[in-house]
Design a protein around this motif. Structure first.
Motif, PDB file in Angstrom:
ATOM      1  N   VAL A  13      35.410 -64.852  -7.062  1.00 52.70           N
ATOM      2  CA  VAL A  13      35.029 -63.621  -6.741  1.00 52.70           C
ATOM      3  C   VAL A  13      34.197 -63.501  -5.371  1.00 52.70           C
ATOM      4  O   VAL A  13      34.176 -64.788  -4.903  1.00 52.70           O
ATOM      5  N   SER A  14      33.571 -62.655  -5.017  1.00 54.28           N
ATOM      6  CA  SER A  14      33.172 -62.442  -3.746  1.00 54.28           C
ATOM      7  C   SER A  14      31.473 -62.668  -4.092  1.00 54.28           C
ATOM      8  O   SER A  14      31.088 -62.538  -5.338  1.00 54.28           O
ATOM      9  N   SER A  15      30.657 -63.142  -2.931  1.00 58.53           N
ATOM     10  CA  SER A  15      29.311 -63.234  -3.035  1.00 58.53           C
ATOM     11  C   SER A  15      29.024 -61.720  -3.377  1.00 58.53           C
ATOM     12  O   SER A  15      27.888 -61.489  -4.056  1.00 58.53           O
ATOM     13  N   ASP A  16      29.409 -60.514  -2.874  1.00 55.87           N
ATOM     14  CA  ASP A  16      29.118 -59.272  -3.139  1.00 55.87           C
ATOM     15  C   ASP A  16      29.074 -58.974  -4.697  1.00 55.87           C
ATOM     16  O   ASP A  16      28.500 -58.187  -5.303  1.00 55.87           O
ATOM     17  N   THR A  17      30.362 -59.323  -5.216  1.00 52.44           N
ATOM     18  CA  THR A  17      30.434 -59.375  -6.587  1.00 52.44           C
ATOM     19  C   THR A  17      29.185 -59.839  -7.532  1.00 52.44           C
ATOM     20  O   THR A  17      28.786 -59.188  -8.298  1.00 52.44           O
ATOM     21  N   LEU A  18      28.841 -61.071  -7.106  1.00 49.55           N
ATOM     22  CA  LEU A  18      27.628 -61.512  -7.809  1.00 49.55           C
ATOM     23  C   LEU A  18      26.338 -60.700  -7.463  1.00 49.55           C
ATOM     24  O   LEU A  18      25.620 -60.722  -8.398  1.00 49.55           O
ATOM     25  N   ARG A  19      26.296 -60.371  -6.414  1.00 49.66           N
ATOM     26  CA  ARG A  19      25.001 -59.695  -5.894  1.00 49.66           C
ATOM     27  C   ARG A  19      25.290 -58.208  -6.907  1.00 49.66           C
ATOM     28  O   ARG A  19      24.034 -57.803  -7.251  1.00 49.66           O
ATOM     29  N   PHE A  20      26.317 -57.535  -7.192  1.00 52.12           N
ATOM     30  CA  PHE A  20      26.569 -56.496  -7.587  1.00 52.12           C
ATOM     31  C   PHE A  20      26.175 -56.655  -9.058  1.00 52.12           C
ATOM     32  O   PHE A  20      25.435 -56.020  -9.859  1.00 52.12           O
ATOM     33  N   TYR A  21      26.564 -57.899  -9.818  1.00 48.96           N
ATOM     34  CA  TYR A  21      26.277 -58.261 -11.066  1.00 48.96           C
ATOM     35  C   TYR A  21      24.800 -58.372 -11.362  1.00 48.96           C
ATOM     36  O   TYR A  21      24.065 -58.210 -12.157  1.00 48.96           O
ATOM     37  N   GLU A  22      24.143 -59.078 -10.330  1.00 51.86           N
ATOM     38  CA  GLU A  22      22.653 -59.305 -10.260  1.00 51.86           C
ATOM     39  C   GLU A  22      21.692 -57.814 -10.251  1.00 51.86           C
ATOM     40  O   GLU A  22      20.966 -57.453 -11.141  1.00 51.86           O
ATOM     41  N   ASN A  24      22.948 -54.968 -11.286  1.00 52.04           N
ATOM     42  CA  ASN A  24      23.057 -54.409 -12.370  1.00 52.04           C
ATOM     43  C   ASN A  24      22.719 -55.169 -13.965  1.00 52.04           C
ATOM     44  O   ASN A  24      23.005 -54.624 -14.773  1.00 52.04           O
ATOM     45  N   GLY A  25      21.778 -55.922 -13.567  1.00 52.29           N
ATOM     46  CA  GLY A  25      21.196 -56.683 -14.669  1.00 52.29           C
ATOM     47  C   GLY A  25      22.212 -57.683 -15.393  1.00 52.29           C
ATOM     48  O   GLY A  25      21.554 -58.053 -16.693  1.00 52.29           O
ATOM     49  N   LEU A  26      23.131 -58.100 -14.794  1.00 52.65           N
ATOM     50  CA  LEU A  26      24.291 -59.005 -15.678  1.00 52.65           C
ATOM     51  C   LEU A  26      23.978 -60.294 -15.327  1.00 52.65           C
ATOM     52  O   LEU A  26      24.278 -61.277 -16.118  1.00 52.65           O
ATOM     53  N   LEU A  27      23.122 -60.747 -14.229  1.00 53.62           N
ATOM     54  CA  LEU A  27      23.126 -62.199 -13.973  1.00 53.62           C
ATOM     55  C   LEU A  27      21.623 -62.247 -13.016  1.00 53.62           C
ATOM     56  O   LEU A  27      21.582 -61.042 -12.333  1.00 53.62           O
ATOM     57  N   ARG A  28      21.127 -63.133 -13.266  1.00 52.44           N
ATOM     58  CA  ARG A  28      19.958 -63.643 -12.386  1.00 52.44           C
ATOM     59  C   ARG A  28      20.023 -65.006 -11.943  1.00 52.44           C
ATOM     60  O   ARG A  28      20.433 -65.949 -12.882  1.00 52.44           O
ATOM     61  N   PRO A  29      19.899 -64.954 -10.796  1.00 52.10           N
ATOM     62  CA  PRO A  29      19.763 -66.403 -10.080  1.00 52.10           C
ATOM     63  C   PRO A  29      18.539 -67.613 -10.906  1.00 52.10           C
ATOM     64  O   PRO A  29      17.741 -66.768 -11.517  1.00 52.10           O
ATOM     65  N   ALA A  30      19.187 -68.538 -11.211  1.00 52.73           N
ATOM     66  CA  ALA A  30      18.221 -69.707 -11.783  1.00 52.73           C
ATOM     67  C   ALA A  30      16.882 -69.820 -11.059  1.00 52.73           C
ATOM     68  O   ALA A  30      15.955 -70.153 -11.485  1.00 52.73           O
ATOM     69  N   VAL A  48      28.833 -65.806 -15.536  1.00 52.66           N
ATOM     70  CA  VAL A  48      30.282 -65.057 -14.751  1.00 52.66           C
ATOM     71  C   VAL A  48      31.249 -65.351 -15.125  1.00 52.66           C
ATOM     72  O   VAL A  48      32.198 -64.127 -15.224  1.00 52.66           O
ATOM     73  N   LYS A  49      31.765 -66.423 -15.844  1.00 56.72           N
ATOM     74  CA  LYS A  49      33.123 -66.485 -16.290  1.00 56.72           C
ATOM     75  C   LYS A  49      33.108 -65.496 -17.803  1.00 56.72           C
ATOM     76  O   LYS A  49      34.176 -64.755 -17.998  1.00 56.72           O
ATOM     77  N   PHE A  50      32.035 -65.429 -18.354  1.00 57.68           N
ATOM     78  CA  PHE A  50      32.188 -64.447 -19.619  1.00 57.68           C
ATOM     79  C   PHE A  50      32.312 -63.262 -18.937  1.00 57.68           C
ATOM     80  O   PHE A  50      33.096 -62.454 -19.748  1.00 57.68           O
ATOM     81  N   ILE A  51      31.387 -62.494 -17.955  1.00 53.22           N
ATOM     82  CA  ILE A  51      31.554 -61.359 -17.530  1.00 53.22           C
ATOM     83  C   ILE A  51      32.862 -61.062 -16.911  1.00 53.22           C
ATOM     84  O   ILE A  51      33.597 -59.929 -17.341  1.00 53.22           O
ATOM     85  N   LEU A  52      33.417 -61.939 -16.570  1.00 48.39           N
ATOM     86  CA  LEU A  52      34.940 -61.645 -15.977  1.00 48.39           C
ATOM     87  C   LEU A  52      36.079 -61.723 -17.100  1.00 48.39           C
ATOM     88  O   LEU A  52      36.756 -60.561 -16.982  1.00 48.39           O
ATOM     89  N   ARG A  53      35.867 -62.456 -18.041  1.00 49.55           N
ATOM     90  CA  ARG A  53      36.673 -62.511 -19.121  1.00 49.55           C
ATOM     91  C   ARG A  53      36.684 -60.834 -19.913  1.00 49.55           C
ATOM     92  O   ARG A  53      37.584 -60.332 -20.553  1.00 49.55           O
ATOM     93  N   ALA A  54      35.330 -60.683 -19.702  1.00 54.07           N
ATOM     94  CA  ALA A  54      35.079 -59.236 -20.744  1.00 54.07           C
ATOM     95  C   ALA A  54      35.487 -58.246 -20.013  1.00 54.07           C
ATOM     96  O   ALA A  54      36.054 -57.182 -20.414  1.00 54.07           O
TER      97      ALA A  54
END
Length: 138
Positions: A13-22, A24-30, A48-54
């Protein structure tokens, strides 16, 4: 630990996708590095893999967020709660498929009724007339 670009590459995925997930509350950096870069763990990679499969099976961000929340505290939730989410999505898909079938039938009826000769102008096109007809007697 992974930097955002590394995690993005691993998950295709793109870095922008990860920022988008962050966002929208789906992902938080450790955590963050000393220089302030986002750092992600193996758990984040799995998330992230879970999100993508969903997403691949059509779940919305809200549905995915709900499943992620359940997954975090799985012992406090039932399998029936999870199934209810997928059943609701399945019901939604069935409704959409029925609607698409109705639309296809109507389009096919219009299309089949038209002669569609290339030399004819569209001034008496049966498709245009059918769409313009408001059902009132003229």
């Amino acid at each position: 630990m992974y930097l955002i670009g590394q995690l993005a590459k691993l998950c295709d995925v793109s870095s922008d996708t990860l920022r988008f997930y962050e966002k929208n509350g789906l992902l938080r950096p450790a955590g963050r590095s000393e220089s302030g870069y986002r750092l992600y763990s193996e758990d984040d990679k799995s998330r992230v893999k879970f999100i993508l499969r969903a997403k691949a099976i059509g779940l919305s961000l809200d549905e995915i967020r709900e499943l992620l929340d359940i997954r975090l505290e799985a012992c406090q939730h039932s399998c029936a709660e999870v199934k209810a989410i997928t059943q609701a999505k399945l019901d939604e898909v069935d409704r959409k498929m029925a609607e698409l079938k109705r639309i296809r039938t109507a389009l096919k009826k219009l299309n089949d009724a038209c002669c569609g000769h290339a030399d004819d102008d569209a001034s008496h096109c049966s498709i245009l007339e059918a769409l313009a007809d408001d059902g009132e007697a003229h």
